[in-house]
Design a protein around this motif. Sequence first.
Motif, PDB file in Angstrom:
ATOM      1  N   LEU A  77      34.241 -41.126  19.096  1.00 49.21           N
ATOM      2  CA  LEU A  77      34.905 -39.848  19.352  1.00 49.21           C
ATOM      3  C   LEU A  77      34.463 -38.790  18.355  1.00 49.21           C
ATOM      4  CD1 LEU A  77      38.483 -41.156  20.187  1.00 49.21           C
ATOM      5  CD2 LEU A  77      36.952 -39.959  21.757  1.00 49.21           C
ATOM      6  N   TRP A  78      34.346 -39.176  17.081  1.00 45.15           N
ATOM      7  CA  TRP A  78      33.900 -38.215  16.081  1.00 45.15           C
ATOM      8  C   TRP A  78      32.426 -37.850  16.262  1.00 45.15           C
ATOM      9  CZ3 TRP A  78      36.641 -40.605  11.193  1.00 45.15           C
ATOM     10  CH2 TRP A  78      37.973 -40.188  11.192  1.00 45.15           C
ATOM     11  N   GLY A  79      31.597 -38.804  16.710  1.00 53.95           N
ATOM     12  CA  GLY A  79      30.203 -38.490  16.974  1.00 53.95           C
ATOM     13  C   GLY A  79      30.065 -37.454  18.079  1.00 53.95           C
ATOM     14  N   GLY A  80      30.808 -37.629  19.163  1.00 48.92           N
ATOM     15  CA  GLY A  80      30.780 -36.648  20.249  1.00 48.92           C
ATOM     16  C   GLY A  80      31.439 -35.340  19.880  1.00 48.92           C
ATOM     17  N   ASN A  81      32.278 -35.361  18.849  1.00 51.02           N
ATOM     18  CA  ASN A  81      32.986 -34.152  18.435  1.00 51.02           C
ATOM     19  C   ASN A  81      32.031 -33.053  18.001  1.00 51.02           C
ATOM     20  OD1 ASN A  81      35.440 -32.744  17.920  1.00 51.02           O
ATOM     21  ND2 ASN A  81      35.199 -33.139  15.740  1.00 51.02           N
ATOM     22  N   MET A  82      30.904 -33.413  17.393  1.00 48.46           N
ATOM     23  CA  MET A  82      29.951 -32.391  16.944  1.00 48.46           C
ATOM     24  C   MET A  82      29.384 -31.612  18.123  1.00 48.46           C
ATOM     25  SD  MET A  82      30.039 -32.347  13.764  1.00 48.46           S
ATOM     26  CE  MET A  82      30.788 -33.396  12.532  1.00 48.46           C
ATOM     27  N   VAL A  83      29.137 -32.301  19.218  1.00 52.54           N
ATOM     28  CA  VAL A  83      28.637 -31.632  20.426  1.00 52.54           C
ATOM     29  C   VAL A  83      29.706 -30.677  20.964  1.00 52.54           C
ATOM     30  CG1 VAL A  83      27.782 -31.993  22.776  1.00 52.54           C
ATOM     31  CG2 VAL A  83      27.173 -33.609  20.956  1.00 52.54           C
ATOM     32  N   THR A 134      22.337 -38.155  20.207  1.00 59.01           N
ATOM     33  CA  THR A 134      22.072 -38.307  21.640  1.00 59.01           C
ATOM     34  C   THR A 134      22.734 -37.191  22.445  1.00 59.01           C
ATOM     35  OG1 THR A 134      21.947 -40.717  21.401  1.00 59.01           O
ATOM     36  CG2 THR A 134      22.284 -39.857  23.613  1.00 59.01           C
ATOM     37  N   GLY A 135      23.970 -36.883  22.111  1.00 60.29           N
ATOM     38  CA  GLY A 135      24.671 -35.815  22.812  1.00 60.29           C
ATOM     39  C   GLY A 135      24.037 -34.458  22.589  1.00 60.29           C
ATOM     40  N   GLY A 136      23.615 -34.184  21.342  1.00 57.90           N
ATOM     41  CA  GLY A 136      22.976 -32.901  21.052  1.00 57.90           C
ATOM     42  C   GLY A 136      21.688 -32.708  21.822  1.00 57.90           C
ATOM     43  N   VAL A 137      20.900 -33.777  21.925  1.00 56.50           N
ATOM     44  CA  VAL A 137      19.609 -33.695  22.621  1.00 56.50           C
ATOM     45  C   VAL A 137      19.798 -33.627  24.133  1.00 56.50           C
ATOM     46  CG1 VAL A 137      17.452 -34.925  23.098  1.00 56.50           C
ATOM     47  CG2 VAL A 137      18.342 -34.831  20.758  1.00 56.50           C
ATOM     48  N   LEU A 138      20.636 -34.495  24.680  1.00 56.89           N
ATOM     49  CA  LEU A 138      20.782 -34.589  26.131  1.00 56.89           C
ATOM     50  C   LEU A 138      21.686 -33.515  26.730  1.00 56.89           C
ATOM     51  CD1 LEU A 138      21.062 -38.473  26.643  1.00 56.89           C
ATOM     52  CD2 LEU A 138      19.038 -37.002  26.804  1.00 56.89           C
ATOM     53  N   LEU A 139      22.774 -33.194  26.036  1.00 57.00           N
ATOM     54  CA  LEU A 139      23.749 -32.250  26.601  1.00 57.00           C
ATOM     55  C   LEU A 139      23.493 -30.806  26.197  1.00 57.00           C
ATOM     56  CD1 LEU A 139      27.038 -34.324  26.160  1.00 57.00           C
ATOM     57  CD2 LEU A 139      25.572 -34.126  28.186  1.00 57.00           C
ATOM     58  N   LEU A 140      22.982 -30.592  24.973  1.00 53.86           N
ATOM     59  CA  LEU A 140      22.775 -29.227  24.489  1.00 53.86           C
ATOM     60  C   LEU A 140      21.308 -28.823  24.472  1.00 53.86           C
ATOM     61  CD1 LEU A 140      25.309 -29.200  21.500  1.00 53.86           C
ATOM     62  CD2 LEU A 140      25.681 -28.461  23.864  1.00 53.86           C
ATOM     63  N   ALA A 183      23.968 -29.629  16.524  1.00 52.34           N
ATOM     64  CA  ALA A 183      24.980 -30.684  16.556  1.00 52.34           C
ATOM     65  C   ALA A 183      24.406 -31.990  16.033  1.00 52.34           C
ATOM     66  CB  ALA A 183      25.498 -30.866  17.983  1.00 52.34           C
ATOM     67  N   ALA A 184      23.141 -32.286  16.378  1.00 55.12           N
ATOM     68  CA  ALA A 184      22.511 -33.523  15.917  1.00 55.12           C
ATOM     69  C   ALA A 184      22.402 -33.541  14.398  1.00 55.12           C
ATOM     70  CB  ALA A 184      21.131 -33.675  16.552  1.00 55.12           C
TER      71      ALA A 184
END
Length: 289
Positions: free
Chosen positions: A18-24, A250-256, A88-89
Amino acid sequence: MGRLAPIEILAAIAVSALWGGNMVAIKAAVATLPPFLLTGIRFVIVAALLLPWVRPKRGQWRLVALLALVLGVGHFGLLFLAVRGMDAAAATVAVQLSIPFSALVAWVAYREPLGWRRGAGLGLAFAGVALLAGEPHAQGIGPLLVMAVSTLCWALSNLVVKRIGPIDPLALNGGMALVAAPLLLILSALVEQDQAAALAATDWRGWAGLAYIVVGASLVAYSLWYWLVRRHALNKVVPYTLLGPAVGITGGVLLLGEPLTWHKLAGGVLTVAGVAVVQLWTGSARGKS
C-alpha cells in the motif's frame, strides 16, 4: 516480542504494498493540488471518517498532538512536498531512508545494536539515495533533502507511538488527523497560493489519488502499522517495507509513464541492499560488533 505470526507477516506485506503504491497516488494528486493543501484535505477526510473512534485517554492527548506534529506535518507534509519535485519511482526509493533512520533512532533510544556492518549498510543505503540526485529528470537535490527530513520524522514518530501506549489504531489515526488537519491547512494558507484554482483544475486522476491516499495508505496501512509497531520491535517489522520500491517503481513506469533510468535502478539496488544489511544483520550483530 518474538517472531511475527503468519497473520502479522501478511499485514506487514500489505502495508508495504500500500505504501509503495502510495507514491504513484501522491504524484497524481500533487500534479495540480499544492502539497500542504493536499495533506490537509487528506487529514480532514480521515478525521471525519474516524471521529466516532477518537477516544484517547486524557493523558494521551499530549502525545497524540506531538504525533500530529511529527508524523502529520513533519513526515506527510514534507513527503508530499518532496514527491512534487521528483518521479514517483525515485520517491519510492528515497523514502526507504526511513529504514536507516529507524535503525539510528532505535540505536540511540533503545540501545539496539548497530555495529560496523550495519553502519556500512546505512552508508550504502544513503549512497543509493544520493545517486538519485544525478537522475536526468531530477529537479536538483532539494526534493531529496526534503525527503530525508520527512523520513527522519517518520522514524521519530514510531518512538511517539510506543510512548502513547495501548490505544485503538483507529482512535490513534483519527486523533492524530484531528490535530494535524488544521495545522496543515494553516501552513497551506501561509506558504501556498491559488488553492481554489488548484481544486477546480484537479481531474479524476487527482481525486482518485486522494482516495487511495486516504483509504489505502492512511486508514488501512497505518492502522495495520500501528498494530504491528505496538506488538514488535521496529527491527522486526521495518524489513517488510523493502517490498515497497518494487511496487512504486513499477507503478511509476506503467501508470505514470515515467522513464526507467539507470540512476533509479542502481540507486534502488544500492538502497535496498544497504537496508537489507541493516535489517538482516540484527540478530547476528548482537554481542559481536
